[in-house]
Design a protein around this motif. Structure first.
Motif, PDB file in Angstrom:
ATOM      1  N   GLU A  96       1.163  -1.014  -0.184  1.00  4.85           N
ATOM      2  CA  GLU A  96       0.355   0.074  -0.054  1.00  4.85           C
ATOM      3  C   GLU A  96       1.434   0.908   0.493  1.00  4.85           C
ATOM      4  O   GLU A  96       1.709   1.131   0.781  1.00  4.85           O
ATOM      5  CB  GLU A  96      -1.098   0.047   1.396  1.00  4.85           C
ATOM      6  CG  GLU A  96      -2.215   0.803   1.715  1.00  4.85           C
ATOM      7  CD  GLU A  96      -2.648   0.426   0.454  1.00  4.85           C
ATOM      8  OE1 GLU A  96      -2.769   1.717  -0.919  1.00  4.85           O
ATOM      9  OE2 GLU A  96      -3.615   0.084   0.506  1.00  4.85           O
ATOM     10  N   THR A  98       1.172   4.892   1.704  1.00  7.56           N
ATOM     11  CA  THR A  98       1.003   4.871   2.894  1.00  7.56           C
ATOM     12  C   THR A  98       2.215   6.387   2.716  1.00  7.56           C
ATOM     13  O   THR A  98       3.427   5.978   2.099  1.00  7.56           O
ATOM     14  CB  THR A  98       1.559   4.518   4.151  1.00  7.56           C
ATOM     15  OG1 THR A  98       2.604   4.168   4.348  1.00  7.56           O
ATOM     16  CG2 THR A  98       0.708   3.159   3.674  1.00  7.56           C
ATOM     17  N   ALA A 118      -2.961  -7.314   1.091  1.00  7.69           N
ATOM     18  CA  ALA A 118      -3.873  -6.062  -0.109  1.00  7.69           C
ATOM     19  C   ALA A 118      -5.147  -6.260   0.033  1.00  7.69           C
ATOM     20  O   ALA A 118      -5.515  -6.281   0.441  1.00  7.69           O
ATOM     21  CB  ALA A 118      -3.566  -6.983  -1.097  1.00  7.69           C
ATOM     22  N   GLY A 119      -5.513  -4.980  -0.281  1.00  4.48           N
ATOM     23  CA  GLY A 119      -6.186  -3.986   0.386  1.00  4.48           C
ATOM     24  C   GLY A 119      -8.118  -4.325  -1.057  1.00  4.48           C
ATOM     25  O   GLY A 119      -7.417  -4.724  -2.709  1.00  4.48           O
ATOM     26  N   GLU A 121      -9.976  -3.746  -4.260  1.00 10.48           N
ATOM     27  CA  GLU A 121      -9.836  -3.013  -5.380  1.00 10.48           C
ATOM     28  C   GLU A 121     -10.252  -1.401  -5.533  1.00 10.48           C
ATOM     29  O   GLU A 121      -9.749  -0.874  -5.976  1.00 10.48           O
ATOM     30  CB  GLU A 121     -10.770  -3.641  -6.567  1.00 10.48           C
ATOM     31  CG  GLU A 121     -10.538  -5.341  -7.111  1.00 10.48           C
ATOM     32  CD  GLU A 121     -10.818  -6.205  -6.162  1.00 10.48           C
ATOM     33  OE1 GLU A 121     -10.977  -6.835  -6.330  1.00 10.48           O
ATOM     34  OE2 GLU A 121     -11.540  -5.401  -4.660  1.00 10.48           O
ATOM     35  N   HIS A 123     -10.860   1.329  -2.161  1.00 12.60           N
ATOM     36  CA  HIS A 123     -10.803   1.289  -1.087  1.00 12.60           C
ATOM     37  C   HIS A 123      -8.784   1.492  -0.302  1.00 12.60           C
ATOM     38  O   HIS A 123      -8.758   1.690   0.429  1.00 12.60           O
ATOM     39  CB  HIS A 123     -11.718   1.400   0.153  1.00 12.60           C
ATOM     40  CG  HIS A 123     -12.737   1.769  -0.544  1.00 12.60           C
ATOM     41  ND1 HIS A 123     -12.749   2.717  -0.680  1.00 12.60           N
ATOM     42  CD2 HIS A 123     -13.884   0.634  -0.974  1.00 12.60           C
ATOM     43  CE1 HIS A 123     -14.579   3.069  -1.016  1.00 12.60           C
ATOM     44  NE2 HIS A 123     -15.097   2.126  -1.868  1.00 12.60           N
ATOM     45  N   GLY A 124      -8.257   0.002  -1.326  1.00  8.68           N
ATOM     46  CA  GLY A 124      -6.968  -0.519  -0.522  1.00  8.68           C
ATOM     47  C   GLY A 124      -7.479  -0.878   0.625  1.00  8.68           C
ATOM     48  O   GLY A 124      -8.658  -1.631   0.944  1.00  8.68           O
ATOM     49  N   ILE A 125      -6.106  -1.255   2.056  1.00 10.52           N
ATOM     50  CA  ILE A 125      -6.130  -1.639   2.764  1.00 10.52           C
ATOM     51  C   ILE A 125      -7.668  -1.276   3.985  1.00 10.52           C
ATOM     52  O   ILE A 125      -7.006   0.291   3.531  1.00 10.52           O
ATOM     53  CB  ILE A 125      -5.253  -2.115   3.119  1.00 10.52           C
ATOM     54  CG1 ILE A 125      -4.007  -3.248   2.166  1.00 10.52           C
ATOM     55  CG2 ILE A 125      -4.569  -2.783   4.929  1.00 10.52           C
ATOM     56  CD1 ILE A 125      -3.000  -2.922   2.440  1.00 10.52           C
ATOM     57  N   HIS A 138       4.982  -0.545  -1.409  1.00 10.12           N
ATOM     58  CA  HIS A 138       4.498   0.765  -2.425  1.00 10.12           C
ATOM     59  C   HIS A 138       5.659   0.018  -3.896  1.00 10.12           C
ATOM     60  O   HIS A 138       6.893  -0.314  -3.147  1.00 10.12           O
ATOM     61  CB  HIS A 138       4.682   1.886  -2.464  1.00 10.12           C
ATOM     62  CG  HIS A 138       4.983   2.829  -1.903  1.00 10.12           C
ATOM     63  ND1 HIS A 138       5.748   3.288  -1.259  1.00 10.12           N
ATOM     64  CD2 HIS A 138       6.532   3.544  -3.542  1.00 10.12           C
ATOM     65  CE1 HIS A 138       6.730   4.003  -1.909  1.00 10.12           C
ATOM     66  NE2 HIS A 138       7.135   4.484  -2.618  1.00 10.12           N
ATOM     67  N   SER A 147      -2.291   4.477  -8.546  1.00  9.30           N
ATOM     68  CA  SER A 147      -2.668   2.628  -7.912  1.00  9.30           C
ATOM     69  C   SER A 147      -2.578   2.029  -9.377  1.00  9.30           C
ATOM     70  O   SER A 147      -2.409   2.606 -10.612  1.00  9.30           O
ATOM     71  CB  SER A 147      -4.296   3.113  -7.261  1.00  9.30           C
ATOM     72  OG  SER A 147      -5.196   3.097  -8.783  1.00  9.30           O
ATOM     73  N   VAL A 150      -4.908  -4.595  -8.043  1.00  7.09           N
ATOM     74  CA  VAL A 150      -4.346  -5.457  -7.018  1.00  7.09           C
ATOM     75  C   VAL A 150      -3.558  -6.906  -7.272  1.00  7.09           C
ATOM     76  O   VAL A 150      -2.545  -7.667  -6.747  1.00  7.09           O
ATOM     77  CB  VAL A 150      -5.755  -5.412  -5.752  1.00  7.09           C
ATOM     78  CG1 VAL A 150      -6.127  -7.004  -6.009  1.00  7.09           C
ATOM     79  CG2 VAL A 150      -4.934  -5.959  -4.743  1.00  7.09           C
ATOM     80  N   SER A 153      -0.373  -5.893  -8.459  1.00  6.59           N
ATOM     81  CA  SER A 153       0.619  -5.283  -7.864  1.00  6.59           C
ATOM     82  C   SER A 153       0.796  -6.228  -6.481  1.00  6.59           C
ATOM     83  O   SER A 153       1.687  -6.967  -5.969  1.00  6.59           O
ATOM     84  CB  SER A 153       0.158  -4.437  -6.542  1.00  6.59           C
ATOM     85  OG  SER A 153      -1.358  -5.187  -6.173  1.00  6.59           O
TER      86      SER A 153
END
Length: 167
Positions: A96, A98, A118-119, A121, A123-125, A138, A147, A150, A153
């Motif tokens: 992610e 951050t 992994a979060g 599609e 909103h992410g984690i 990242h 972005s 997922v 990545s």
């Protein structure tokens, strides 16, 4: 000559990596993640939040049968499992962007076992899961978008992580 599954000489190997999938819902992404987990020798998948639709034809086509061979668990709330894994030595690592994340190309092993997160599609984690992570990495991107899909990545992250684990 292109090789087939039967005549490659890839080593069958499992790494101490568990994927925690925080509310990932796309059947195509889930199928791709099963396939990546198989390709990179992931120990197992943990689905947190919305359960995957394993009867989906899209998931099955994308997974190419790996959804029947890769170990997985489904939890509406994986908090206890996360705590248990961390207590048994897993380092919880987010994929992610951050304020504190480092480039995945700089990945270094802080523990022998990795719980890779992994979060969703869109909103992410989730903030709750992100707060539990020990660190975040990242993928450096050079276009205008910040972005990436997922599954793509995770493929990049697993490549970098297994490269370090093999050395």
């Amino acid at each position: 000559m292109q090789l087939t599954h039967d005549n490659t000489n890839f080593e069958n190997r499992q790494f101490p990596v568990i994927l925690l999938l925080d509310n990932i819902t796309s059947e195509a992404n889930i199928g791709s993640i099963f396939r990546l987990a198989d390709a990179f020798g992931v120990e197992k998948l943990i689905f947190h939040g919305t359960p995957p639709n394993l009867n989906s034809n899209r998931l099955k086509r994308t997974a190419r049968n790996t959804h029947t061979t890769v170990d997985f668990q489904v939890y509406e709330d994986a908090t206890q499992v996360i705590n248990d894994l961390k207590s048994s030595g897993y380092k919880m690592t987010a994929v992610e962007i951050t304020s504190e994340s480092k480039p995945i190309s700089d990945f270094h092993l802080e523990a022998k076992k990795i719980l890779l997160v992994a979060g969703n599609e869109r909103h992410g984690i989730s903030e709750e899961i992100l707060k539990s992570c020990d660190n975040a990495y990242h993928i450096e991107m050079f276009g205008k978008n910040s972005s990436m899909n997922v599954a793509q990545s995770l493929g990049i992250a697993l490549y970098e992580i297994t490269k370090v684990l093999r050395s």
